[in-house]
Design an enzyme around this catalytic site. Structure first.
Site, PDB file in Angstrom:
ATOM      1  N   SER A  14       0.802  -1.227   0.000  1.00 58.23           N
ATOM      2  CA  SER A  14       0.000   0.000   0.000  1.00 58.23           C
ATOM      3  C   SER A  14       0.831   1.272   0.000  1.00 58.23           C
ATOM      4  O   SER A  14       0.330   2.337  -0.343  1.00 58.23           O
ATOM      5  CB  SER A  14      -0.950   0.014   1.209  1.00 58.23           C
ATOM      6  OG  SER A  14      -0.217  -0.104   2.419  1.00 58.23           O
TER       7      SER A  14
ATOM      8  N   ASP B 251      -2.320   8.801   7.492  1.00 60.12           N
ATOM      9  CA  ASP B 251      -3.324   8.032   8.231  1.00 60.12           C
ATOM     10  C   ASP B 251      -2.626   7.161   9.271  1.00 60.12           C
ATOM     11  O   ASP B 251      -1.511   7.482   9.684  1.00 60.12           O
ATOM     12  CB  ASP B 251      -4.212   7.217   7.268  1.00 60.12           C
ATOM     13  CG  ASP B 251      -3.438   6.166   6.471  1.00 60.12           C
ATOM     14  OD1 ASP B 251      -2.276   5.869   6.823  1.00 60.12           O
ATOM     15  OD2 ASP B 251      -3.998   5.630   5.489  1.00 60.12           O
TER      16      ASP B 251
ATOM     17  N   HIS C 278       0.315   5.208   6.790  1.00 58.14           N
ATOM     18  CA  HIS C 278       0.972   5.683   5.566  1.00 58.14           C
ATOM     19  C   HIS C 278       1.449   7.134   5.663  1.00 58.14           C
ATOM     20  O   HIS C 278       0.759   7.973   6.257  1.00 58.14           O
ATOM     21  CB  HIS C 278       0.017   5.532   4.377  1.00 58.14           C
ATOM     22  CG  HIS C 278      -0.524   4.160   4.228  1.00 58.14           C
ATOM     23  ND1 HIS C 278      -1.773   3.790   4.712  1.00 58.14           N
ATOM     24  CD2 HIS C 278       0.013   3.046   3.671  1.00 58.14           C
ATOM     25  CE1 HIS C 278      -1.974   2.510   4.447  1.00 58.14           C
ATOM     26  NE2 HIS C 278      -0.903   2.034   3.823  1.00 58.14           N
TER      27      HIS C 278
END
Length: 360
Positions: free
Chosen positions: A36, A324, A327
């Protein structure tokens, strides 16, 4: 007067040439494997909780794309530094001759081990990403007219691999869903991961890859999600960080091993852990003010639940290291990318940075 004008014109032409050289594309293509941290939309069509194709993700990118940040990821910035005119497209959307500029195969929740991240739903593991690359190579062979032409082309490209974070975050340190922490010590687990990692890298080598940038794991124990579980909301989880450092040490050693085994290839290690820790320990140096909380999230440190659809994020996103619960913000991604591309410290890259890899 004529002499002055002539000198000025020569200087202007030289300046123009310098600018054009700086912007020239340094390699023909850039292939990206990861999770991600660099996924740019491959999970959008999957049945998965690990998706970021909703607002406010992409708030500084013109809208959500599947990137797990407010804006650009590290590989977006690196592509720009390498001279590409556009970002490298996701595997699920790339078409035709676009593949000749490279492909992003990264998938959120993916790991080196195939089972990693399964509690989040569908994802494309490292082995799956390598299989997708092998499919791409067949297309490159067809487009360029033969295997020899394809091999000559692919050997000039950069291959960025950033895997392993989820093997800790969504496997080893999640004993409710996985038994790996009961089966392996941190040392044994890192050995298992490196062995599997090496197998996939050799598969990429066998399909034409020659210039590899292997990205180490960051300090997962300092993420807002990990800090939310600490007593003071500021103390990093050294149990997680220690395991991450064991993996990184072995990955750096793997670089030496692979360079010895493949003299016609070049492998380099990018020390994302220390680059990230520099931002955490010296935030003002990079313009950051908040290092222990997410810009968008729920609960302590805005890190217990990740950024929800429609949630209003913080205003000054450039002041935050984290977007977040897990990340980085675009601002942090840019720092990591620039030091990966051009090392600012001897420890940033070994034995060369990505700019050096491109020149080979």
């Amino acid at each position: 007067m004529k002499s002055y004008l002539k000198s000025w014109c020569v200087a202007f032409v030289l300046l123009g040439l310098a600018v054009s050289v700086t912007k020239a594309q340094q390699v023909p293509c850039y292939f990206i494997f990861g999770d991600s941290l660099v996924d740019n939309g491959n999970n959008n069509g999957l049945v998965s909780f690990a998706r970021a194709n909703y607002f406010p993700y992409g708030i500084d990118f013109g809208g959500p794309t599947g990137r797990f940040s407010n804006g650009r990821t590290t590989v977006d910035e690196i592509a720009e530094l390498l001279g590409f005119n556009d970002y490298i497209p996701a595997y699920n959307s790339v078409r035709g001759r676009q593949i000749l500029s490279g492909v992003n195969y990264a998938s959120a929740a993916a790991g080196i081990r195939d089972e990693t991240g399964r509690q989040l739903g569908q994802r494309i593991s490292f082995s799956g990403q390598v299989r997708n690359y092998q499919n791409t190579v067949q297309q490159v062979v067809s487009l360029l007219g033969g295997e020899t032409q394809a091999a000559d082309y692919l050997k000039k490209c950069i291959y960025s691999v950033g895997m392993g974070s989820n093997d800790y975050l969504n496997n080893y340190f999640m004993p409710t869903f996985y038994s790996s922490s009961r089966q392996f010590t941190p040392e044994q687990y890192a050995n298992d991961l490196i062995s599997r990692y090496s197998t996939q890298l050799n598969a990429l080598y066998n399909y034409g890859a020659r210039k590899f940038a292997l990205i180490g794991i960051g300090a997962i124990g300092c993420s807002p999600n990990a800090l939310a579980r600490s007593r003071d909301s500021r103390t990093c989880d050294e149990r997680i960080n220690s395991a991450n450092q064991i993996f990184n040490s072995k990955l750096r050693s793997l670089v030496d091993q692979l360079n010895n085994n493949h003299p016609d290839a070049k492998f380099t290690y990018i020390n994302a852990y220390d680059i990230f820790q520099d931002m955490i320990k010296n935030p003002s140096k990079f313009g950051f003010r908040v290092t222990n909380a997410g810009c968008c999230g729920i609960g302590r440190n805005a890190g217990q639940i990740t950024c929800l659809p429609g949630q209003r994020p913080c205003r000054d996103r450039n002041a935050y290291v984290f977007w977040d619960a897990f990340h980085p913000t675009e601002a942090a991604n840019i720092v990591i990318a620039r030091r990966s591309y051009k090392a600012e410290s001897p420890s940033d890259a070994y034995p060369t940075d990505i700019a050096g890899l491109a020149r080979l």
